[in-house]
Design a protein around this motif. Structure first.
Motif, PDB file in Angstrom:
ATOM      1  N   PRO A  24     -48.907 -11.372   0.917  1.00  0.00           N
ATOM      2  CA  PRO A  24     -48.996 -10.195   1.788  1.00  0.00           C
ATOM      3  C   PRO A  24     -47.951  -9.155   1.436  1.00  0.00           C
ATOM      4  CG  PRO A  24     -49.092 -12.203   3.066  1.00  0.00           C
ATOM      5  CD  PRO A  24     -48.771 -12.604   1.665  1.00  0.00           C
ATOM      6  N   ASP A 225     -53.825  -7.325   5.900  1.00  0.00           N
ATOM      7  CA  ASP A 225     -53.044  -8.562   5.867  1.00  0.00           C
ATOM      8  C   ASP A 225     -52.999  -9.237   7.231  1.00  0.00           C
ATOM      9  OD1 ASP A 225     -52.545  -8.264   3.193  1.00  0.00           O
ATOM     10  OD2 ASP A 225     -50.459  -7.627   3.414  1.00  0.00           O
ATOM     11  N   THR A 228     -56.196 -10.990   7.923  1.00  0.00           N
ATOM     12  CA  THR A 228     -56.197 -12.249   7.167  1.00  0.00           C
ATOM     13  C   THR A 228     -55.350 -13.288   7.896  1.00  0.00           C
ATOM     14  OG1 THR A 228     -56.482 -11.078   5.069  1.00  0.00           O
ATOM     15  CG2 THR A 228     -55.639 -13.315   4.953  1.00  0.00           C
ATOM     16  N   GLY A 229     -54.221 -12.859   8.431  1.00  0.00           N
ATOM     17  CA  GLY A 229     -53.371 -13.768   9.195  1.00  0.00           C
ATOM     18  C   GLY A 229     -54.041 -14.301  10.434  1.00  0.00           C
ATOM     19  N   ASP A 325     -50.063 -18.701   2.880  1.00  0.00           N
ATOM     20  CA  ASP A 325     -50.727 -18.826   4.185  1.00  0.00           C
ATOM     21  C   ASP A 325     -49.729 -18.633   5.318  1.00  0.00           C
ATOM     22  OD1 ASP A 325     -53.157 -19.226   3.009  1.00  0.00           O
ATOM     23  OD2 ASP A 325     -53.249 -21.384   3.385  1.00  0.00           O
ATOM     24  N   TYR A 328     -49.015 -14.935   5.769  1.00  0.00           N
ATOM     25  CA  TYR A 328     -50.121 -14.234   6.429  1.00  0.00           C
ATOM     26  C   TYR A 328     -50.112 -14.497   7.939  1.00  0.00           C
ATOM     27  CZ  TYR A 328     -52.661 -12.497   2.328  1.00  0.00           C
ATOM     28  OH  TYR A 328     -53.043 -11.794   1.214  1.00  0.00           O
ATOM     29  N   LYS A 331     -47.447 -12.562   9.489  1.00  0.00           N
ATOM     30  CA  LYS A 331     -47.867 -11.163   9.570  1.00  0.00           C
ATOM     31  C   LYS A 331     -48.660 -10.912  10.854  1.00  0.00           C
ATOM     32  CE  LYS A 331     -47.016  -8.513   5.861  1.00  0.00           C
ATOM     33  NZ  LYS A 331     -46.665  -7.073   5.897  1.00  0.00           N
TER      34      LYS A 331
END
Length: 357
Positions: A24, A225, A228-229, A325, A328, A331
């Protein structure tokens, strides 16, 4: 000419390496006029609404709180004279001054004589939405919670309820505020009423964040991002326990469910109930403002959010998260920080560890 051709080929090769999942990037999540809606956003928003719902506008019980009651509670919340030696207030451990996030950012908090308690001080923000108060749930609501620290010998150390009332009955500045807050009572200055007023003020401490904006329909509120998190937060299984509008605060769970937690001294709810099945059970913490409330866990043992995320995934889900991971998910968790709130000083444990490297 050949030199320019080689440079162009190298440039093309570099462009072609961008298909892998990347770490990220730093991004603020702020909207711009040209910002486009991510194709995943609508579906993710609908899934998030079904899992978490929306944070209510008001806390339970606040419908009967008057401005006078809230004002009295705010005054008491910040008053260090509620402690035996006039050095500690509610705000000392649950700081809301200077836009802080309702904690002191210490592993455990020092009391009137400098001796620390044995548990991390949770944030006061949104606390009235929780199933109960304290890590072990020993107080049913904010009013009951407000009575505890004042008389706790390690925290504020007042010797008795009577001693508190005797002390405050001599303070002229409180006579009129108590009368206005409790106009129907002949003797409004009571210990129960003090706790009632503090609870009323705490019921106003609700935060709003960018995830709220996303939940309410702003599909550009979260960055690529961060989306995605959120996806990883759900798929990894974090939402199994961190559910509801607070993403936690509504249930108890064993700390060290599948892999043990290193601190086996504090047995959580068992200390209150003496039930075998309650050993190591603690209230599941809310993820609201979690990025601002380091350090983490009931003993404040994890200095960073990254460390806490990796540890909880292993303990509770038996999953070893890779660094990407983890970043993310962190984030996404940053989107749960209340607008205008800030983190306090870095925990001493984190500073110490940096110096020792």
């Amino acid at each position: 000419m050949q030199r320019y051709l080689v440079s162009f080929m190298v440039f093309c090769l570099l462009i072609g390496c961008g298909n892998q999942e990347e770490t990220p990037k730093t991004d603020t999540g702020k909207k711009t006029a040209a910002k486009k809606t991510d194709p995943r956003a609508k579906k993710l928003q609908q899934e998030a609404l079904s899992l978490f719902g929306v944070l209510p506008d008001k806390m339970p019980g606040s419908e009967n709180d008057t401005p006078e009651l809230v004002a009295l509670g705010e005054k008491l919340y910040h008053d260090k004279r509620l402690s035996e030696n006039d050095t500690k207030s509610c705000n000392s451990c649950h700081r809301i001054d200077n836009n802080l996030a309702g904690v002191d950012n210490l592993p455990t908090s020092p009391g009137t004589e400098g001796k620390n308690g044995d548990r991390n001080s949770p944030t006061v923000y949104n606390a009235g939405f929780h199933i109960s108060q304290f890590w072990d749930g020993r107080a049913k609501d904010l009013k009951e919670q407000a009575k505890g620290p004042v008389l706790n010998p390690v925290e504020m150390a007042m010797p008795s309820e009577e001693a508190v009332i005797e002390k405050f009955s001599k303070l002229e500045e409180y006579k009129e505020p108590f009368k206005k807050a409790f106009p129907k009572e002949e003797k409004p200055l009571t210990y129960d009423n003090m706790a009632h007023a503090i609870a009323a003020f705490e019921r106003t401490l609700i935060t709003r964040d960018r995830f709220d904006d996303f939940q309410k329909g702003d599909l550009t509120a979260l960055s690529k991002d961060e989306l995605t998190g959120l996806t990883k937060f759900i798929k990894v299984g974090c939402a199994t326990c961190h559910k509801g509008p607070l993403m936690g605060g509504d249930s108890y769970n064993k700390t060290g469910l599948l892999n043990p937690y290193e601190n086996t001294t504090d047995m959580g709810r068992f200390n209150e109930t003496k039930k075998e099945e309650d050993k190591f059970l603690f209230k599941v913490p809310s993820m609201r403002n979690v990025a601002l409330t380091a350090p983490y866990f009931h003993d404040g043992a994890s200095a960073t959010l990254e460390e806490a995320v990796k540890k909880i995934a292993y303990m509770q889900l038996n999953k070893k998260l890779n660094p990407i991971d983890t970043k993310y998910i962190v984030k996404f968790l940053n989107t749960l920080s209340g607008k205008n709130l800030v983190a306090g000083p870095k925990p001493e444990s984190e500073e110490t560890s940096k110096k020792s490297r």
